[in-house]
Structure formats: structure tokens, C-alpha cells
Motif scaffolding. Structure first.
Motif, PDB file in Angstrom:
ATOM      1  N   ALA A  80       0.849  -1.202   0.000  1.00  0.00           N
ATOM      2  CA  ALA A  80       0.000   0.000   0.000  1.00  0.00           C
ATOM      3  C   ALA A  80       0.882   1.249   0.000  1.00  0.00           C
ATOM      4  CB  ALA A  80      -0.929  -0.005   1.206  1.00  0.00           C
ATOM      5  N   VAL A  81       1.939   1.215   0.817  1.00  0.00           N
ATOM      6  CA  VAL A  81       2.864   2.356   0.862  1.00  0.00           C
ATOM      7  C   VAL A  81       3.593   2.490  -0.476  1.00  0.00           C
ATOM      8  CG1 VAL A  81       4.839   3.372   2.051  1.00  0.00           C
ATOM      9  CG2 VAL A  81       3.144   2.106   3.362  1.00  0.00           C
ATOM     10  N   LEU A  82       3.995   1.352  -1.016  1.00  0.00           N
ATOM     11  CA  LEU A  82       4.695   1.349  -2.300  1.00  0.00           C
ATOM     12  C   LEU A  82       3.782   1.901  -3.405  1.00  0.00           C
ATOM     13  CD1 LEU A  82       7.556   0.376  -2.822  1.00  0.00           C
ATOM     14  CD2 LEU A  82       6.630  -1.775  -3.631  1.00  0.00           C
ATOM     15  N   MET A  83       2.511   1.523  -3.334  1.00  0.00           N
ATOM     16  CA  MET A  83       1.550   2.016  -4.320  1.00  0.00           C
ATOM     17  C   MET A  83       1.374   3.525  -4.164  1.00  0.00           C
ATOM     18  SD  MET A  83      -2.132   0.417  -5.179  1.00  0.00           S
ATOM     19  CE  MET A  83      -3.392   1.370  -5.989  1.00  0.00           C
ATOM     20  N   GLY A  84       1.404   3.979  -2.902  1.00  0.00           N
ATOM     21  CA  GLY A  84       1.338   5.418  -2.642  1.00  0.00           C
ATOM     22  C   GLY A  84       2.483   6.133  -3.349  1.00  0.00           C
ATOM     23  N   ALA A  85       3.673   5.520  -3.310  1.00  0.00           N
ATOM     24  CA  ALA A  85       4.835   6.127  -3.964  1.00  0.00           C
ATOM     25  C   ALA A  85       4.602   6.217  -5.467  1.00  0.00           C
ATOM     26  CB  ALA A  85       6.084   5.298  -3.678  1.00  0.00           C
ATOM     27  N   LEU A  86       4.009   5.172  -6.043  1.00  0.00           N
ATOM     28  CA  LEU A  86       3.735   5.193  -7.482  1.00  0.00           C
ATOM     29  C   LEU A  86       2.735   6.294  -7.826  1.00  0.00           C
ATOM     30  CD1 LEU A  86       3.426   1.377  -8.300  1.00  0.00           C
ATOM     31  CD2 LEU A  86       5.161   2.927  -9.139  1.00  0.00           C
ATOM     32  N   LEU A  87       1.688   6.408  -6.982  1.00  0.00           N
ATOM     33  CA  LEU A  87       0.659   7.415  -7.235  1.00  0.00           C
ATOM     34  C   LEU A  87       1.253   8.813  -7.154  1.00  0.00           C
ATOM     35  CD1 LEU A  87      -2.306   5.831  -5.217  1.00  0.00           C
ATOM     36  CD2 LEU A  87      -2.078   5.931  -7.685  1.00  0.00           C
ATOM     37  N   ILE A  88       2.163   9.023  -6.182  1.00  0.00           N
ATOM     38  CA  ILE A  88       2.804  10.339  -6.039  1.00  0.00           C
ATOM     39  C   ILE A  88       3.552  10.698  -7.323  1.00  0.00           C
ATOM     40  CG2 ILE A  88       4.710  11.545  -4.866  1.00  0.00           C
ATOM     41  CD1 ILE A  88       3.831   9.941  -2.357  1.00  0.00           C
ATOM     42  N   HIS A  89       4.148   9.691  -7.927  1.00  0.00           N
ATOM     43  CA  HIS A  89       4.911   9.949  -9.146  1.00  0.00           C
ATOM     44  C   HIS A  89       4.034   9.874 -10.399  1.00  0.00           C
ATOM     45  CE1 HIS A  89       8.916  10.300  -7.413  1.00  0.00           C
ATOM     46  NE2 HIS A  89       8.548   9.370  -6.554  1.00  0.00           N
ATOM     47  N   GLY A  90       2.727   9.882 -10.193  1.00  0.00           N
ATOM     48  CA  GLY A  90       1.803   9.960 -11.320  1.00  0.00           C
ATOM     49  C   GLY A  90       1.606   8.647 -12.056  1.00  0.00           C
ATOM     50  N   LEU A  91       1.933   7.523 -11.409  1.00  0.00           N
ATOM     51  CA  LEU A  91       1.758   6.222 -12.067  1.00  0.00           C
ATOM     52  C   LEU A  91       0.699   5.421 -11.324  1.00  0.00           C
ATOM     53  CD1 LEU A  91       5.546   5.597 -12.440  1.00  0.00           C
ATOM     54  CD2 LEU A  91       3.987   5.720 -14.367  1.00  0.00           C
ATOM     55  N   ARG A  92      -0.329   4.994 -12.037  1.00  0.00           N
ATOM     56  CA  ARG A  92      -1.375   4.195 -11.405  1.00  0.00           C
ATOM     57  C   ARG A  92      -1.162   2.730 -11.749  1.00  0.00           C
ATOM     58  NH1 ARG A  92      -6.068   4.464  -8.829  1.00  0.00           N
ATOM     59  NH2 ARG A  92      -6.072   6.710  -8.719  1.00  0.00           N
ATOM     60  N   PRO A  93      -0.844   1.901 -10.734  1.00  0.00           N
ATOM     61  CA  PRO A  93      -0.657   0.478 -11.019  1.00  0.00           C
ATOM     62  C   PRO A  93      -1.961  -0.149 -11.530  1.00  0.00           C
ATOM     63  CG  PRO A  93       0.033   1.013  -8.789  1.00  0.00           C
ATOM     64  CD  PRO A  93      -0.690   2.202  -9.316  1.00  0.00           C
ATOM     65  N   GLY A  94      -1.837  -1.203 -12.293  1.00  0.00           N
ATOM     66  CA  GLY A  94      -3.005  -1.856 -12.877  1.00  0.00           C
ATOM     67  C   GLY A  94      -2.617  -2.387 -14.241  1.00  0.00           C
ATOM     68  N   PRO A  95      -3.568  -3.047 -14.916  1.00  0.00           N
ATOM     69  CA  PRO A  95      -3.216  -3.671 -16.201  1.00  0.00           C
ATOM     70  C   PRO A  95      -2.674  -2.678 -17.222  1.00  0.00           C
ATOM     71  CG  PRO A  95      -5.606  -3.707 -15.818  1.00  0.00           C
ATOM     72  CD  PRO A  95      -4.970  -3.287 -14.544  1.00  0.00           C
ATOM     73  N   LEU A  96      -3.155  -1.415 -17.157  1.00  0.00           N
ATOM     74  CA  LEU A  96      -2.704  -0.440 -18.158  1.00  0.00           C
ATOM     75  C   LEU A  96      -1.238  -0.059 -17.965  1.00  0.00           C
ATOM     76  CD1 LEU A  96      -5.829   1.870 -18.511  1.00  0.00           C
ATOM     77  CD2 LEU A  96      -5.003   0.100 -20.068  1.00  0.00           C
ATOM     78  N   LEU A  97      -0.739  -0.251 -16.754  1.00  0.00           N
ATOM     79  CA  LEU A  97       0.675   0.052 -16.507  1.00  0.00           C
ATOM     80  C   LEU A  97       1.549  -0.847 -17.384  1.00  0.00           C
ATOM     81  CD1 LEU A  97       2.510   1.798 -14.554  1.00  0.00           C
ATOM     82  CD2 LEU A  97       2.729  -0.257 -13.182  1.00  0.00           C
ATOM     83  N   PHE A  98       1.121  -2.095 -17.521  1.00  0.00           N
ATOM     84  CA  PHE A  98       1.890  -3.054 -18.340  1.00  0.00           C
ATOM     85  C   PHE A  98       1.814  -2.675 -19.817  1.00  0.00           C
ATOM     86  CE2 PHE A  98       1.636  -5.292 -14.460  1.00  0.00           C
ATOM     87  CZ  PHE A  98       2.665  -6.208 -14.456  1.00  0.00           C
ATOM     88  N   ALA A  99       0.653  -2.169 -20.230  1.00  0.00           N
ATOM     89  CA  ALA A  99       0.486  -1.821 -21.641  1.00  0.00           C
ATOM     90  C   ALA A  99       1.191  -0.506 -21.963  1.00  0.00           C
ATOM     91  CB  ALA A  99      -1.002  -1.710 -21.960  1.00  0.00           C
ATOM     92  N   ASN A 100       1.065   0.465 -21.051  1.00  0.00           N
ATOM     93  CA  ASN A 100       1.572   1.812 -21.368  1.00  0.00           C
ATOM     94  C   ASN A 100       3.006   2.058 -20.915  1.00  0.00           C
ATOM     95  OD1 ASN A 100      -0.977   2.271 -22.322  1.00  0.00           O
ATOM     96  ND2 ASN A 100      -1.705   3.231 -20.441  1.00  0.00           N
ATOM     97  N   GLU A 101       3.418   1.396 -19.832  1.00  0.00           N
ATOM     98  CA  GLU A 101       4.739   1.680 -19.263  1.00  0.00           C
ATOM     99  C   GLU A 101       5.552   0.399 -19.044  1.00  0.00           C
ATOM    100  OE1 GLU A 101       5.851   4.722 -18.420  1.00  0.00           O
ATOM    101  OE2 GLU A 101       4.050   5.963 -18.396  1.00  0.00           O
ATOM    102  N   PRO A 102       5.758  -0.404 -20.103  1.00  0.00           N
ATOM    103  CA  PRO A 102       6.487  -1.670 -19.891  1.00  0.00           C
ATOM    104  C   PRO A 102       7.910  -1.432 -19.372  1.00  0.00           C
ATOM    105  CG  PRO A 102       6.229  -1.200 -22.246  1.00  0.00           C
ATOM    106  CD  PRO A 102       5.410  -0.199 -21.528  1.00  0.00           C
ATOM    107  N   GLY A 103       8.499  -0.318 -19.748  1.00  0.00           N
ATOM    108  CA  GLY A 103       9.843  -0.002 -19.262  1.00  0.00           C
ATOM    109  C   GLY A 103       9.854   0.214 -17.768  1.00  0.00           C
ATOM    110  N   PHE A 104       8.795   0.830 -17.259  1.00  0.00           N
ATOM    111  CA  PHE A 104       8.725   1.070 -15.826  1.00  0.00           C
ATOM    112  C   PHE A 104       8.496  -0.247 -15.064  1.00  0.00           C
ATOM    113  CE2 PHE A 104       6.660   2.159 -11.857  1.00  0.00           C
ATOM    114  CZ  PHE A 104       7.575   3.068 -11.359  1.00  0.00           C
ATOM    115  N   VAL A 105       7.659  -1.107 -15.656  1.00  0.00           N
ATOM    116  CA  VAL A 105       7.438  -2.426 -15.032  1.00  0.00           C
ATOM    117  C   VAL A 105       8.780  -3.160 -14.939  1.00  0.00           C
ATOM    118  CG1 VAL A 105       6.314  -4.675 -15.342  1.00  0.00           C
ATOM    119  CG2 VAL A 105       5.048  -2.581 -15.808  1.00  0.00           C
ATOM    120  N   ALA A 106       9.571  -3.061 -16.014  1.00  0.00           N
ATOM    121  CA  ALA A 106      10.889  -3.708 -16.017  1.00  0.00           C
ATOM    122  C   ALA A 106      11.787  -3.113 -14.928  1.00  0.00           C
ATOM    123  CB  ALA A 106      11.542  -3.554 -17.380  1.00  0.00           C
TER     124      ALA A 106
END
Lengths: 172, 503
Positions: B330-356
Motif C-alpha cells: 500500500a505504501v509502495l503504491m502510494g509512492a507510485l501514485l505520487i509519481h503519477g503512475l497508477r498500477p493496474g493492467p494499463l501500466l503493463f500496456a503503457n509503461e512496460p519499461g517502468f514495469v521492467a
């Protein structure tokens, strides 16, 4: 049965249930005030738009908290009626003195951060608590010297890491 | 494709001294904080979250995941040396680690834990990379009703697993939802629960809340606890156990890693459950179960592998569904949200480099934990001698600095103090505070998808029972609420605990 045995066989948790119920009611109460005094929010329920509006989830949550608070309070009342004591499930009030004092000094720190600046305010906070937690009520020059040292080095270290290295601003 | 991104990102990171320094520092801090009793992995991550504000998203994740992974191992150090687990996931490690340390083999116990933890972490990462695309494929078929029900399911399940009563956990989750509604509604611009104050119009930020309930509240809890000096730290001795005994543990580590990943991937199951399962499994399969609890290496290696592998597992629901599996994610997800990234299936489609980048962060954190653990264990062990007064004062200052740093606003400091007190009050009245953060995170997801579903259905709630996945999630949520109430009633009288005064 020995008279004192009664205390060993009573149902636990009456006090914590009642406090938990009160805690939930307090949140529900603040929420209901926020809802009932907000005309635009209430009017959004009547809106002809297909969007159910911002009041929908708010109402679900407020009813949930109200009914949940009632259930938890009822559980406390029931336990109390069965002989549970108000102190059951709670710690001695003296246990909370130190945390309470810590919070009060943190509020003072927050208030003084702007007028005094980060280093002096955090330095005083750190030195006082280092001394208080290590020496207690005793007078000790050694602990005082260590507390002063900590009061200088700790805020300085934080300033260095946050403001210096990471460029994250600190209160001034 | 993800493996190409993984190789690219790994190479870029290895060649960038600044990024490598961040991972090394993150691992060092993580091991030290994890080793300190009273500092959980969640707390470590919450108080260090503000450090990531000045970093770009990829670097921030490298640092935070390094702290996360290393603190998971760090918890075993105090469990082995002083019989006090630094983190809940290390609770089982002490069963055999401490007796081993007491018999003069502390170094061997630490080495078994470190090796198992590292291999477990790699197993977790491998299964994360393998499992995530499958879950993403399913999640891509999700629409608003499914996401709304997934948020409800996550909230219920996390309340169920936060300790204490599920019912009360859900009520605290509702408080989190309420906090998430403070400020302007994104769709209609109607303000909610701000009481006309400018300070509340921007809403309740996740960072001050998490820093308050996981950071400050924990300090207050520790201050309230009776003063207990830690037992003396025993001599570590040799950290190189016989190679044969390490080789004999490969099956144990493999089993622990697989159990840890799959249990960790279940939202809310938590590391404490996976390590308990791994320990029980090893004891059951052992030819010498009587040795468990007396310094058996398999009793350390299995749970430690499960504990670290659980990190990879716990990232599955967070990254693929946008549902945090536990307070740490939950805290880690908070960090992602702060940086403007919403985890979820679209993260894999739109930001594969970030997933890596996240995969690379786990990989490097595992390897560096192994290197730093072996290289600096004697120094790390001395950290447990840090005066508690200094530790708690430093954490409190970090909480203040961190919550200020998010928007350069003193309001966030007061919000953090408020939630610190709320977290402490919840501890006093035996209610888990973590659902508060879950409510704040999942609230906007729930509301957005709930309203969108009702718009699509023309206001009919039947949309949630007409779609099979939404219906399944709804039924599972109801089952999780009702089960704790019904199961005790269904137990046979002989299985029920005796009534007060009954013989």
C-alpha cells in the motif's frame, strides 16, 4: 468461588468496545455534520444527471459507520451488562503519558518550525527527548552532553541528506 | 518483450553510478531498519517515502524496493541474534535461529537465512515475471463493475487480514474512504467534508496519513511499551557454513520460495502466514522433525525463502490489479501514485519499461542484500545497540520532515500528527490501523468505478450481479465478512472454547 474470582471470569473488552464505538460515532458525527451542512452535496442526490453524484458513496460510508458504531457500542453495553468492567481490554492510563507528551512536543515543534527554522527547533526537540528518554528525571551531565550532541548532529544530518543531497526542502 | 526491457533497464542501471548508489544505500538502510525491533518494513518504507520525492519515478522505485527487500531479510537478524523478530515475517526464523546462535553458530544461522532469503527473492521475482502477464490478461477484461467490486473485495480482504476483527477493520476502512472524499469531487467539482477550510480543500494526502499511522503511531506505541533493554548480541563467529549443509537445503529453499510467492500473491495473506506454512511443511517433510526448534537449518531456510519470495508475490496484485496486497505494498503504491503512475493492467500496456524497472529493482536488491549481508554483517549487528531514544527521536523527525516535503506545507505535518494520534488510538482500542490507508487508496478507485457502472446501467445496481466476475468478487467479499461471524456458530460444541467458569 472466591469473591475475587469474579474478575477472572468476566467477559473482556467492555471498555475497549465502548471506546471503539465512541471513536466510530465521532467520525460518523463529523461526517454527518459535513454532509448535512453542505447544500450542494445534498442537492447532488436529486440531480437529473445519470451520474449518481458525489453524495452516493458518502452516504453509504456514513450509514456504514453509524450502524457499525452502534453495533460495536451495543457489544460493549452487552459485555458491561454481563459484568465486564470499563477497564477491560484497556491499558493503564499512565501508560499513555509519555506518548501524549511526545505528541504535545511534536505539535510545539511544528508550530515553532517556521519562526525558529528547522535546525534550532528540531535541535531543541531532539536534545530534550534524548535526555528525557535516557536520563529520565535524574540529573546527569553525561546524558546532557550526549543529548546536546544528538540535538546538533541529528537535525544537521537530516538537513544535509534532505536539503543538501536530495534537494527536498525543509521548513524554514 | 518484458525480458528485453528487463535486460535494457538492468544494463542502464548497472552503468549508472548514481542509480547503483541509490540501490546500495537503500539495501543498507533496509537491512539496518529491518534488523531493529520496533521498526517494521512498512514503517521503514513509510518514513523513507519522502526521500523519493526528489527522484524520478524509476530511481524512486529502485530505492524503495531496495529498502523493502532488504528490510525483509533484516528482520531475521534480530530474530536470530536476540530472539526478537525485527519484522513479522521473521517470527518463525527465531524458532531455530536463536537456538543456533545460542550454541555459538550465530554466523551460520545468519548465513542460512541470507542465502535462503536471496534465492527465495529470486524465485519470487521469477514467478512474478511469469505470473503477472496472465493476471494482466484477465484484468484487461475488467470494466468498471469489476474494478468497483475488486476494490470492495480488496478492502474487505485487507481488513480481514489486518489482525483483530474483520468487522472493525472494515469500519476503519470506511473511515479511510471518508478521508479519501475530503476536498473537491473530480467529476462535479462539489466540495466534500472540507468544512469551508482551504487547508482541507486539497484533500487528505496519502503520505502524511501513511507516515502518521505507520511511522509516528509506531513510535508512540514503542514509547508506551515498558522499557525493555535488548538482550546482549552474541558473537557471530564464522559466517561460512559447510557447503554440504547448504547444498542439502536446496529443496527446502525451493519449496519455501514457491509457497512464499503464491501465498504472498493472495491479497492480504501476508508474510506471517507464508512463513508459518513453510515452517510446518519443512517440519512435516523432515526425517528429523524432533530437531526443529533446536537449531535446525531447514527451520531457518524454508521460512526465510518464503518470506523473501513473498515480496515478488505481493507485487502481483498491486501491479496487475492496482490492489495493494498488504500494508507494505500500500505504501509502495502510494509512492507510485505520487509519481503519477497508477498500477493496474494499463501500466503493463503503457509503461512496460517502468514495469521492467520494478523487476530490476527486486533483482538488484536481492543480489546486493546478499553481498552487503555477507560483507557487513558484523557492523550491521552492532546497529541493534543504537539507543532506542535516538532511534525514536530520529524517526519522529523524519515523519515531520517527510510529510512537510510532499507539498512544502505545514498542513501536511499537522495531518501526519493527527493520523499518528489516530493510529495510536486505534492501537489502544484494539483496531488495526492499516485499513485506513487501504480505504484512502481504494476509495477513489471504488467511487469512480461505482459511479461509472451506475451511469452505464442507468442507475441499476443489477450490473454488479449480471457480470460473472463482478458477482464472484461481490460474493467473495460477502463471504469474507460473514465467515468470521458464522464459522464459530457452526463449530461442534466440543470444539468451542469452554464458557466462563465451565470445567
Amino acid at each position: 468461588m472466591h469473591a475475587d474470582d469474579a474478575s477472572d471470569t468476566i467477559a473482556p473488552g467492555a471498555g475497549s468496545d465502548l471506546l471503539a464505538g465512541g471513536f466510530l460515532f465521532a467520525w460518523a458525527g463529523v461526517g454527518w455534520i459535513g454532509y448535512l451542512t453542505n447544500e450542494r452535496l445534498r442537492a447532488s442526490l436529486e440531480s437529473p444527471s445519470p451520474d449518481p453524484g458525489p453524495a452516493l458513496l458518502a452516504l453509504i460510508v456514513l450509514w456504514g459507520l453509524t450502524l457499525g458504531g452502534t453495533a460495536v457500542t451495543a457489544s460493549g453495553v452487552w459485555r458491561r451488562a454481563r459484568g465486564g468492567r470499563l477497564r477491560d481490554g484497556l491499558e493503564d492510563a499512565r501508560t499513555h503519558l509519555r506518548p501524549a507528551a511526545f505528541v504535545v512536543t511534536l505539535i510545539l515543534l511544528a508550530v515553532l518550525l517556521r519562526p525558529l527554522g528547522f535546525l534550532p527547533a528540531a535541535g531543541v526537540f531532539t536534545a530534550c527527548w534524548l535526555y528525557g528518554l535516557t536520563a529520565g528525571a535524574r540529573l546527569s551531565l553525561r546524558h546532557a552532553a550526549l543529548a546536546l550532541l544528538g540535538g546538533v548532529l541529528l537535525p544537521l544530518g537530516l538537513q544535509l541528506v534532505f536539503a543538501g543531497l536530495l534537494l527536498v526542502p525543509l521548513p524554514r | 518483450m518484458i525480458l528485453e526491457h528487463f535486460a535494457d533497464t538492468l544494463l542502464t542501471t548497472l552503468l549508472d553510478p548514481r542509480l547503483m548508489l541509490l540501490v546500495v544505500v537503500g539495501v543498507g538502510i533496509g537491512i539496518v531498519l529491518g534488523a531493529l525491533p520496533g521498526v517494521s518494513s512498512t514503517m521503514a518504507l513509510a518514513i523513507l517515502l519522502p526521500v523519493s520525492f526528489g527522484l524520478e519515478p524509476g530511481a524512486a522505485m529502485l530505492f524503495l524496493i531496495a529498502v523493502f527487500m532488504a528490510s525483509v531479510y533484516g528482520g531475521s537478524i534480530s530474530a536470530i541474534l536476540v530472539n526478537i523478530p525485527g519484522t513479522p515475517g521473521a517470527i518463525v526464523t527465531q524458532f531455530d535461529g536463536y537456538p543456533m546462535a545460542q550454541s555459538g553458530r550465530a554466523g551460520h544461522a545468519l548465513a542460512y537465512a541470507l542465502i535462503a532469503s536471496s534465492i527465495g527473492g529470486l524465485i519470487g521475482l521469477t514467478l512474478l515475471i511469469t505470473l503477472a502477464p496472465g493476471v494482466v490478461a484477465v484484468a484487461m477484461s475488467f470494466r468498471s463493475p469489476e474494478f468497483a467490486m475488486a476494490a470492495v473485495f480488496g478492502l474487505v480482504l485487507l481488513s480481514f487480514a489486518s489482525g483483530g476483527s474483520t468487522f472493525r477493520g472494515i469500519l476503519v476502512g470506511l473511515i479511510g474512504l471518508l478521508c479519501g472524499m475530503v476536498g473537491f469531487d473530480a467529476l462535479t467539482d462539489v466540495s466534500r467534508f472540507d468544512f469551508g477550510t482551504a487547508a482541507l480543500q486539497g484533500g487528505v494526502e496519502l503520505v502524511p496519513l501513511t507516515v502518521g499511522i505507520f511511522g509516528l503511531a509506531e513510535v508512540l506505541r514503542n514509547l508506551a511499551a515498558r522499557d525493555g533493554a535488548l538482550p546482549p548480541v552474541p558473537s557471530i563467529g564464522s559466517m561460512i557454513p559447510p557447503l554440504g549443509s547448504i547444498a542439502r537445503l536446496w529443496k527446502t529453499i525451493l519449496r519455501g520460495g514457491v509457497v512464499g510467492t503464491f501465498v504472498g500473491a493472495i491479497p492480504a495473506a501476508g508474510s506471517a502466514i507464508s512463513v508459518a506454512i513453510a515452517y510446518a511443511q519443512e517440519k512435516r517433510l523432515s526425517r528429523h522433525p524432533e530437531r526443529f526448534g533446536k537449531g535446525e537449518p531447514a527451520g531457518i531456510a524454508g521460512p526465510e525463502a518464503a518470506n523473501s519470495a513473498g515480496v515478488g508475490g505481493s507485487l502481483v496484485p498491486m501491479m496487475t490489479l492496482g490492489i495493494p496486497g498488504d500494508p507494505i505494498t500500500a505504501v509502495l503504491m502510494g509512492a507510485l501514485l505520487i509519481h503519477g503512475l497508477r498500477p493496474g493492467p494499463l501500466l503493463f500496456a503503457n509503461e512496460p519499461g517502468f514495469v521492467a524497472t520494478i523487476y530490476v529493482a527486486v533483482f538488484l536488491a536481492v543480489l546486493l542484500t546478499l553481498v552487503i549481508g555477507f560483507g557487513f554483517m558484523r557492523i550491521i549487528a552492532q546497529v541493534m545497540r543504537v539507543p532506542r531514544a535516538l532511534l525514536f527521536t530520529a524517526i519522529a523527525l523524519l515523519c515531520v520532515v517527510g510529510s512537510f516535503a510532499i507539498r512544502n506545507s505545514m498542513v501536511d505535518v499537522y495531518v501526519m500528527l493527527f493520523f499518528g494520534v489516530v493510529g495510536y488510538l486505534l492501537y489502544m482500542i484494539r483496531i488495526p490501523p492499516a485499513p485506513l490507508a487501504f480505504g484512502l487508496i481504494l476509495g477513489p478507485i471504488l467511487e469512480e468505478n461505482l459511479r461509472r457502472s451506475l451511469i452505464i446501467s442507468g442507475g441499476s445496481w443489477s450490473i454488479f450481479i449480471e457480470r460473472p466476475i463482478a458477482l464472484a468478487l461481490l460474493l467473495l467479499s460477502l463471504a469474507a465478512i460473514v465467515a468470521p461471524l458464522v464459522v464459530p456458530l457452526l463449530r461442534r460444541p466440543s470444539m468451542r472454547p469452554p464458557r466462563d467458569g465451565a470445567p
